[in-house]
Design a protein around this motif. Structure first.
Motif, PDB file in Angstrom:
ATOM      1  N   THR A 209       0.834  -1.213   0.000  1.00 60.35           N
ATOM      2  CA  THR A 209       0.000   0.000   0.000  1.00 60.35           C
ATOM      3  C   THR A 209       0.861   1.252   0.000  1.00 60.35           C
ATOM      4  OG1 THR A 209      -1.742  -1.187   1.199  1.00 60.35           O
ATOM      5  CG2 THR A 209      -1.827   1.218   1.240  1.00 60.35           C
ATOM      6  N   ALA A 210       1.915   1.247   0.808  1.00 63.61           N
ATOM      7  CA  ALA A 210       2.810   2.389   0.844  1.00 63.61           C
ATOM      8  C   ALA A 210       3.518   2.593  -0.490  1.00 63.61           C
ATOM      9  CB  ALA A 210       3.851   2.205   1.961  1.00 63.61           C
ATOM     10  N   ARG A 211       3.777   1.497  -1.212  1.00 68.50           N
ATOM     11  CA  ARG A 211       4.465   1.606  -2.503  1.00 68.50           C
ATOM     12  C   ARG A 211       3.524   2.093  -3.599  1.00 68.50           C
ATOM     13  NH1 ARG A 211       6.796   3.151  -6.174  1.00 68.50           N
ATOM     14  NH2 ARG A 211       7.967   1.962  -7.711  1.00 68.50           N
ATOM     15  N   HIS A 212       2.348   1.547  -3.675  1.00 72.11           N
ATOM     16  CA  HIS A 212       1.434   1.854  -4.770  1.00 72.11           C
ATOM     17  C   HIS A 212       0.595   3.099  -4.509  1.00 72.11           C
ATOM     18  CE1 HIS A 212       2.155  -1.716  -7.234  1.00 72.11           C
ATOM     19  NE2 HIS A 212       2.302  -2.375  -6.085  1.00 72.11           N
ATOM     20  N   ALA A 213       0.382   3.473  -3.260  1.00 73.79           N
ATOM     21  CA  ALA A 213      -0.400   4.668  -2.928  1.00 73.79           C
ATOM     22  C   ALA A 213       0.424   5.571  -2.015  1.00 73.79           C
ATOM     23  CB  ALA A 213      -1.721   4.277  -2.279  1.00 73.79           C
ATOM     24  N   THR A 214       1.617   5.909  -2.481  1.00 70.37           N
ATOM     25  CA  THR A 214       2.543   6.670  -1.639  1.00 70.37           C
ATOM     26  C   THR A 214       1.979   8.042  -1.290  1.00 70.37           C
ATOM     27  OG1 THR A 214       4.391   5.527  -2.701  1.00 70.37           O
ATOM     28  CG2 THR A 214       4.897   7.515  -1.426  1.00 70.37           C
ATOM     29  N   GLY A 215       1.508   8.766  -2.309  1.00 64.44           N
ATOM     30  CA  GLY A 215       0.981  10.108  -2.057  1.00 64.44           C
ATOM     31  C   GLY A 215      -0.211  10.091  -1.139  1.00 64.44           C
ATOM     32  N   ARG A 216      -1.154   9.162  -1.414  1.00 63.07           N
ATOM     33  CA  ARG A 216      -2.351   9.091  -0.566  1.00 63.07           C
ATOM     34  C   ARG A 216      -1.975   8.693   0.854  1.00 63.07           C
ATOM     35  NH1 ARG A 216      -7.353   5.796  -2.922  1.00 63.07           N
ATOM     36  NH2 ARG A 216      -6.936   7.367  -4.532  1.00 63.07           N
ATOM     37  N   SER A 217      -1.035   7.757   0.983  1.00 67.69           N
ATOM     38  CA  SER A 217      -0.610   7.336   2.323  1.00 67.69           C
ATOM     39  C   SER A 217       0.039   8.502   3.086  1.00 67.69           C
ATOM     40  CB  SER A 217       0.384   6.174   2.220  1.00 67.69           C
ATOM     41  OG  SER A 217      -0.210   5.053   1.608  1.00 67.69           O
ATOM     42  N   ALA A 218       0.867   9.295   2.372  1.00 73.93           N
ATOM     43  CA  ALA A 218       1.503  10.439   3.036  1.00 73.93           C
ATOM     44  C   ALA A 218       0.477  11.449   3.511  1.00 73.93           C
ATOM     45  CB  ALA A 218       2.502  11.097   2.082  1.00 73.93           C
ATOM     46  N   LEU A 219      -0.537  11.734   2.661  1.00 78.19           N
ATOM     47  CA  LEU A 219      -1.570  12.694   3.064  1.00 78.19           C
ATOM     48  C   LEU A 219      -2.330  12.199   4.288  1.00 78.19           C
ATOM     49  CD1 LEU A 219      -2.998  13.796  -0.421  1.00 78.19           C
ATOM     50  CD2 LEU A 219      -1.568  15.127   1.139  1.00 78.19           C
ATOM     51  N   VAL A 220      -2.689  10.922   4.270  1.00 78.56           N
ATOM     52  CA  VAL A 220      -3.422  10.363   5.414  1.00 78.56           C
ATOM     53  C   VAL A 220      -2.535  10.399   6.670  1.00 78.56           C
ATOM     54  CG1 VAL A 220      -4.498   8.281   6.341  1.00 78.56           C
ATOM     55  CG2 VAL A 220      -4.902   8.949   3.962  1.00 78.56           C
ATOM     56  N   GLY A 221      -1.249  10.090   6.502  1.00 77.66           N
ATOM     57  CA  GLY A 221      -0.349  10.101   7.656  1.00 77.66           C
ATOM     58  C   GLY A 221      -0.198  11.475   8.262  1.00 77.66           C
ATOM     59  N   PHE A 222       0.041  12.510   7.410  1.00 79.60           N
ATOM     60  CA  PHE A 222       0.178  13.867   7.937  1.00 79.60           C
ATOM     61  C   PHE A 222      -1.139  14.371   8.524  1.00 79.60           C
ATOM     62  CE2 PHE A 222       3.960  14.113   5.102  1.00 79.60           C
ATOM     63  CZ  PHE A 222       4.876  14.472   6.073  1.00 79.60           C
ATOM     64  N   ALA A 223      -2.259  13.977   7.929  1.00 76.26           N
ATOM     65  CA  ALA A 223      -3.547  14.359   8.501  1.00 76.26           C
ATOM     66  C   ALA A 223      -3.729  13.746   9.892  1.00 76.26           C
ATOM     67  CB  ALA A 223      -4.679  13.930   7.571  1.00 76.26           C
TER      68      ALA A 223
END
Length: 515
Positions: A334-348
């Motif tokens: 998930t972190a590899r294929h949805a890196t941008g989305r994962s980063a946004l969710v993490g910072f949120a």
């Protein structure tokens, strides 16, 4: 820091002599009289503060090579040089002197010879300032013969000092070498001191009567409310006028008591003043070590801490791989294929985590049924977030380990990345390499400080991004249970992977389920 305040040892005697009528001829007073001086000396500071009777104070300070007079800088001097040593020696002499002697000492100070450059200019300005402040020695006093004789007689001075011990200063009256008559309607509001004089007492003395030499005659209506302290004196007349006691003051006893008091006072004052300085010097000497040894010690300690962190994270990751291999793989994908989305969710989550925790706690508390759940929610929510951050961090570390080996990255190009433990170890080495390199540079001294700052900052930013992406992947995959964002086969994610590598990698279990 050693601090000294000038204070008379024979305070009662100084008071008596200051109140005695001198009968001097008019004389020009000193332009500026020092009424208080304070010396502050340490390894970094040498300061003299003076207070005068007719104007603002003067502060001359030498701090870390800068010489200042008041708020004005007069120049930079060499620490430990000739001017620095001369100024500190001057302050060392001033510590033990009274205010008048300090004035004469400062007025006679001259700069050391052989100075040059800025030190010579600063010395000239300092000497000029002292000369203008103390235009000359204090004017000589012209005491009348009786007082002059008293000053020259040690036994009389010691007797006076002993007699005045513990005596109240209010209404104190001192007569030296005079014939004094206290009439019947006259009242002395305090104590009366008679030195080498004759006294006819007809009135009242509310305090003590002090007799040093000479004589006193009590009249019929005389009255002394206190005691009579006498030494080498003749007492005549109505002794019933004294309400207190007749006490003879011994000169030898006074000398012994004065010497003992002097020793005790000086010992207490020196011990109280030097105790913090001695302790500070001891602590400084214990903590002081050569800079090279200190850099090596700190650098090696930092490397050990980084190695310990690597071991703890590796052990935690191996435990997760052993007990939850599929969940870790889903989070990594998930972190590899949805890196941008994962980063946004993490910072949120970083931003909204605390408000959500507080809001959930309030919602549960307002409901009676939810109070037991709130007791579980308060520790469980932050613990769950921390565990999710660690697990996500380790999952992303696996991705970094595989990426480093595929790119033929230095020592990792021959690593067997088909093993999850190997991928995890390589990824953690990549994440912690910046910190390790910074500690390694610290061993070689402060010359590499800019590079250490850059390496620490880069490693810190990489770590924060890794935590954010891993936490977001944990949330998107619901802790590795939902592969919706995991994408297709892992091998297809790396189009530049060597053919030999793809033959050695096991088929992904998720791909087998998809087939």
């Amino acid at each position: 820091m050693f601090r000294h305040r000038s204070r008379g040892v024979f305070a009662p005697l100084a008071l008596a002599l200051s109140l005695a009528p001198l009968g001097t001829a008019p004389a020009a007073a000193q332009e500026r009289e020092v009424v208080f001086h304070q010396v502050s000396v340490s390894s970094r500071e040498a300061t003299l503060r003076l207070e005068f009777n007719d104007g603002p104070e003067l502060v001359i300070s030498l701090q870390e090579g800068e010489l200042r007079v008041g708020d004005r800088s007069v120049g930079q001097i060499e620490p430990g040089g000739a001017l620095d040593a001369s100024w500190r020696a001057l302050l060392a002499e001033a510590i033990a002197l009274d205010n008048g002697a300090v004035s004469r000492l400062l007025a006679s100070w001259t700069a050391p010879e052989g100075l040059s450059g800025e030190s010579a200019a600063a010395a000239e300005l300092l000497q000029s300032e002292l000369a203008s402040t103390f235009a000359g020695p204090p004017p000589a006093l012209s005491p009348r013969p009786a007082l002059e004789g008293l000053l020259l007689r040690q036994d009389r001075l010691l007797g006076l000092a002993a007699a005045l011990q513990g005596l109240s200063q209010e209404g104190l009256r001192i007569e030296v070498g005079e014939s004094v008559v206290i009439s019947s309607d006259e009242v002395v509001p305090g104590s009366l001191v008679i030195v080498d004089g004759s006294t006819q007492l007809e009135g009242r003395v509310r305090g003590d009567l002090i007799l040093l030499g000479g004589s006193v005659t009590f009249g019929d209506d005389a009255r002394v409310d206190g005691n009579v302290r006498w030494s080498d004196a003749r007492i005549e007349g109505n002794r019933d006028a004294v309400r207190g006691e007749f006490m003879e003051v011994g000169t030898s006893a006074a000398l012994r008591d004065t010497e003992a008091n002097l020793r005790d006072e000086l010992r207490r004052e020196i011990e109280a003043s030097l105790r913090p300085e001695i302790q500070a010097l001891r602590n400084e000497s214990r903590s002081r070590s050569p800079s090279v040894f200190r850099n090596v010690t700190r650098g090696v300690s930092g490397l050990f801490q980084t190695l310990l962190t690597f071991g703890i994270l590796l052990g935690t990751g191996l435990g997760l791989l052993y007990f939850f291999p599929r969940n870790v793989d889903v989070v990594a994908r998930t972190a590899r294929h949805a890196t941008g989305r994962s980063a946004l969710v993490g910072f949120a989550t970083f931003v909204l985590g605390v408000p959500v925790w507080i809001l959930g706690m309030l919602v549960l508390v307002v409901s009676i049924i939810g109070i037991p759940v709130a007791l579980l929610w308060i520790p469980a929510f932050p613990l769950a977030v921390v565990l999710a951050m660690v697990a996500g961090y380790l999952a992303v570390a696996q991705n970094l380990g595989r990426w480093a080996s595929l790119r033929q990255f230095g020592p990792f190009q021959s690593a067997d990345v088909s093993r999850p433990a190997m991928r995890l170890g390589i990824g953690l080495m990549v994440l912690l390499s910046g910190f390790a390199a910074a500690h390694l540079l610290q061993i070689f001294g402060g010359i590499f400080m800019p590079f250490r700052v850059i390496l620490n900052a880069a490693a810190g930013v990489l770590g924060v991004l890794t935590v954010a992406v891993g936490l977001g992947a944990m949330i998107l995959s619901r802790g590795g249970r939902d592969p919706a964002f995991a994408g297709p086969s892992w091998d297809n994610d790396f189009d530049d992977a060597p053919a030999s590598w793809s033959q050695d990698v096991d088929t992904d279990p998720l791909d087998e389920e998809a087939l």
